[in-house]
Design an enzyme around this catalytic site. Structure first.
Site, PDB file in Angstrom:
ATOM      1  N   PRO A 132     -18.778 -77.967 -26.560  1.00  0.00           N
ATOM      2  CA  PRO A 132     -18.382 -79.361 -26.363  1.00  0.00           C
ATOM      3  C   PRO A 132     -18.584 -80.147 -27.659  1.00  0.00           C
ATOM      4  O   PRO A 132     -19.534 -79.879 -28.417  1.00  0.00           O
ATOM      5  CB  PRO A 132     -19.336 -79.857 -25.274  1.00  0.00           C
ATOM      6  CG  PRO A 132     -20.536 -78.978 -25.391  1.00  0.00           C
ATOM      7  CD  PRO A 132     -20.021 -77.628 -25.814  1.00  0.00           C
ATOM      8  N   LYS A 133     -17.691 -81.069 -27.925  1.00  0.00           N
ATOM      9  CA  LYS A 133     -17.856 -81.976 -29.070  1.00  0.00           C
ATOM     10  C   LYS A 133     -18.646 -83.183 -28.567  1.00  0.00           C
ATOM     11  O   LYS A 133     -18.089 -84.157 -28.062  1.00  0.00           O
ATOM     12  CB  LYS A 133     -16.496 -82.385 -29.624  1.00  0.00           C
ATOM     13  CG  LYS A 133     -16.569 -83.149 -30.936  1.00  0.00           C
ATOM     14  CD  LYS A 133     -15.169 -83.403 -31.480  1.00  0.00           C
ATOM     15  CE  LYS A 133     -15.226 -84.108 -32.827  1.00  0.00           C
ATOM     16  NZ  LYS A 133     -15.831 -85.445 -32.725  1.00  0.00           N
ATOM     17  N   ILE A 134     -19.938 -83.106 -28.712  1.00  0.00           N
ATOM     18  CA  ILE A 134     -20.822 -84.122 -28.150  1.00  0.00           C
ATOM     19  C   ILE A 134     -20.694 -85.413 -28.945  1.00  0.00           C
ATOM     20  O   ILE A 134     -20.637 -85.407 -30.175  1.00  0.00           O
ATOM     21  CB  ILE A 134     -22.274 -83.605 -28.129  1.00  0.00           C
ATOM     22  CG1 ILE A 134     -22.371 -82.433 -27.137  1.00  0.00           C
ATOM     23  CG2 ILE A 134     -23.244 -84.714 -27.744  1.00  0.00           C
ATOM     24  CD1 ILE A 134     -23.735 -81.811 -27.047  1.00  0.00           C
ATOM     25  N   GLY A 287     -14.418 -84.306 -26.817  1.00  0.00           N
ATOM     26  CA  GLY A 287     -13.496 -83.192 -26.956  1.00  0.00           C
ATOM     27  C   GLY A 287     -14.252 -81.882 -26.996  1.00  0.00           C
ATOM     28  O   GLY A 287     -15.387 -81.776 -26.509  1.00  0.00           O
TER      29      GLY A 287
END
Length: 578
Positions: A132-134, A287
């Site tokens: 996950p793009k945290i 994202g």
């Protein structure tokens, strides 16, 4: 002194790498003069630079990343139209006090826009890893002999602010690690822990700004206990990803092991992207990230250059578009609404090119004009809604709305100059309340354009031949419209009263079946307090208006039930004793 301290504490954050495409400038460029295009490009660039500096120096996001990215695409497009070198980054300054150099540069990520681009990138690279793009604040952690010696903000990718003093208050950052390599550099994300956060409905909810604010404070805050760390890179660490993730977990960084996925088939990517978008998570995301297992040596990493990892942002919650025109619609009661004509955009599965923003007053408050950029989102029942004006064009037009004093509940009862919209709205309302089927707004517009209908009753005297003479109306459709007109003559009195716009009829007793009974019902409503004094006044003014009485008289002559003189009834004046 306070301002100086704030300057010293400025934090510098990353700017996304924006992919550019070659555009057909002859076809797609704004229809402006070169001078105007130059001025507007400069204005947008200055605004982008201001947002960029606020974000990178103070951790303040005045607009969402997805909005920033779309405006950046506009800026690059205009630069290409001007045959300029595309400029998608702005110089960032890390103030000399309290800054540290990153031992390994933060590269940033190229953002791919759709599944086609993702599949092209995946070709020849599988298997890869997905995380996950945290949505948080990027940092570097440096360990020597197992001890944390530096915590550095992302900064400009090469150097950042020393946050080491805050690290003891973030419980998820180990201060000492047993069996760690003698020297270890980690890159990751400081984020705000959330409980069951759903990105699709809540967005990022200001999570990044809160973390940045906590890290900017001179003193530590108890809220730092809510901050977590997700390690997404270990430059020069183990090559094998499974082994790398397990070692990170053993050293006190377990999240990467839990939220990393090996991708062996392209279809897995979209499924996991939607999983992180739609399902409850302990953090905000914007994202997903795809990365190869094999990475270059850390000394080869450069800010703004990364070929071994890419990002795919979540579906847009807010779509940026350009305002093409501002128009005004006048409704049946004289209410003026403002409609924006837009460059067509796709929201969910809908193509949107217009949005109603409400009253003239709201339009004036928004100060939105042609050329401005706005964001759209979907409100309840999938209705497009203007969310925000995100950039205003420098050269403003002078657009004057209609005179609100001219339009009201008793204006435009006949077809006169300037009354076309309100009068047609009255006919549409009348047709709907008389249950006419197939007599659309377009049908009424044709009748009024040809001056066959000039008041609310003149359609009653039209023949089939009159209607058939309209341009584009054949005999069959003329017969269908005439049939609906004929049926309408026999509709109940209450339908007619609502159709001609008599207000508050639903609040009176249901047994009003003659025009002259209104006087009695008004008196009863006053005694029973069925209507407020204001409502009674409006109702009395409406039914006693000379033009409304003229309509009632014409309906009486046409034999409409309830307006005739049977049983002594008739369109007599109605009064209300105050």
């Amino acid at each position: 002194m306070l301002n100086l301290l704030i300057l010293i504490l400025f934090i510098v954050f990353s700017t996304p790498v924006v992919a550019t495409e070659t555009l057909n400038t002859e076809k797609d460029c704004p229809a402006w003069s070169q001078d105007k295009l130059q001025r507007e490009t400069k204005s947008l660039m200055q605004q982008m630079a201001r947002w960029d500096q606020l974000y990178r120096q103070k951790g303040i996001s005045e607009i969402d990343d997805e909005v920033y990215d779309q405006l950046m695409a506009d800026l690059i497009h205009w630069q290409l139209c001007l045959k300029q070198e595309p400029h998608s980054d702005f110089p960032a300054t890390v103030f000399p006090d309290n800054k540290l150099v990153h031992p390994v540069a933060h590269t940033g990520l190229s953002k791919l826009k759709d599944e086609r681009e993702i599949n092209r990138w995946l070709h020849g690279r599988l298997p890869v890893w997905l995380q996950p793009k945290i949505d948080g604040v990027a940092v570097t952690l440096v360990y020597q002999q197992g001890k944390l010696v530096s915590l550095i903000s992302r900064g400009n990718g090469s150097e950042g602010v020393d946050w080491t003093a805050k690290s003891p208050y973030i419980s998820e950052i180990p201060q000492e690690i047993e069996n760690a390599p003698p020297y270890m550099v980690l890159q990751g994300e400081l984020f705000l822990h959330k409980n069951g956060h759903i990105q699709q409905s809540s967005g990022s909810d200001g999570a990044r700004n809160r973390v940045a604010g906590l890290m900017m404070r001179k003193e530590h805050s108890p809220e730092l206990k809510q901050v977590g760390v997700f390690i997404w890179s270990w430059p020069d660490g183990p090559v094998d990803m499974d082994g790398k993730l397990q070692k990170l977990a053993n050293m006190g960084f377990p999240l990467a092991l839990r939220y990393s996925h090996k991708i062996e088939r392209p279809e897995q990517v979209q499924k996991l992207r939607m999983h992180y978008f739609e399902q409850p998570m302990p953090f905000a995301t914007d994202g997903i990230v795809l990365k190869q297992e094999i990475e270059p040596k850390g000394n080869q990493w450069r800010s703004g250059s990364n070929s071994w990892a890419v990002a795919w942002k979540h579906p847009l919650r807010h779509q940026v578009t350009q305002v093409r025109e501002v128009s005004f619609t006048i409704g049946r009661t004289g209410k003026i609404s403002v409609v924006l004509g837009l460059d067509k955009v796709k929201l969910d599965d809908r193509q949107v090119s217009r949005v109603n923003i409400g009253s003239v007053r709201r339009w004036q408050q928004l100060d939105v004009l042609p050329g401005d950029r706005v964001t759209l989102t979907l409100a309840g029942h999938g209705i497009p809604k203007l969310a925000q004006v995100v950039w205003r064009i420098k050269e403003r037009q002078d657009i004057q709305p209609p005179d609100k004093q001219r339009y009201h509940a008793l204006s435009c009862l006949t077809l006169t100059a300037g009354c076309e919209q309100q009068f047609n709205a009255r006919l549409k309302w009348l047709g709907e309340h008389l249950h006419m089927t197939g007599v659309s707004s377009g049908s009424w517009a044709m009748l009024t354009e040809q001056k066959l209908v000039t008041d609310l009753t003149s359609w009653l005297t039209l023949s089939v031949q009159d209607i058939a003479a309209l341009p584009g109306i054949g005999d069959k459709r003329a017969q269908a419209i005439y049939s609906q007109f004929s049926k309408a003559k026999n509709q109940p009195f209450s339908y007619w009263m609502k159709g001609i716009g008599v207000p508050y009829m639903d609040k009176l007793s249901n047994d009003v079946d003659h025009w002259q009974q209104l006087e009695q019902k008004l008196a009863e409503a006053q005694l029973k307090q069925q209507l407020t004094s204001g409502q009674l006044k409006k109702l009395s003014e409406f039914v006693n208006d000379t033009r409304i009485k003229a309509i009632a008289e014409k309906l009486s002559v046409s034999g409409i039930k309830g307006f005739g003189r049977e049983n002594g009834a008739g369109p007599n004046p109605v009064s209300m004793n105050q």
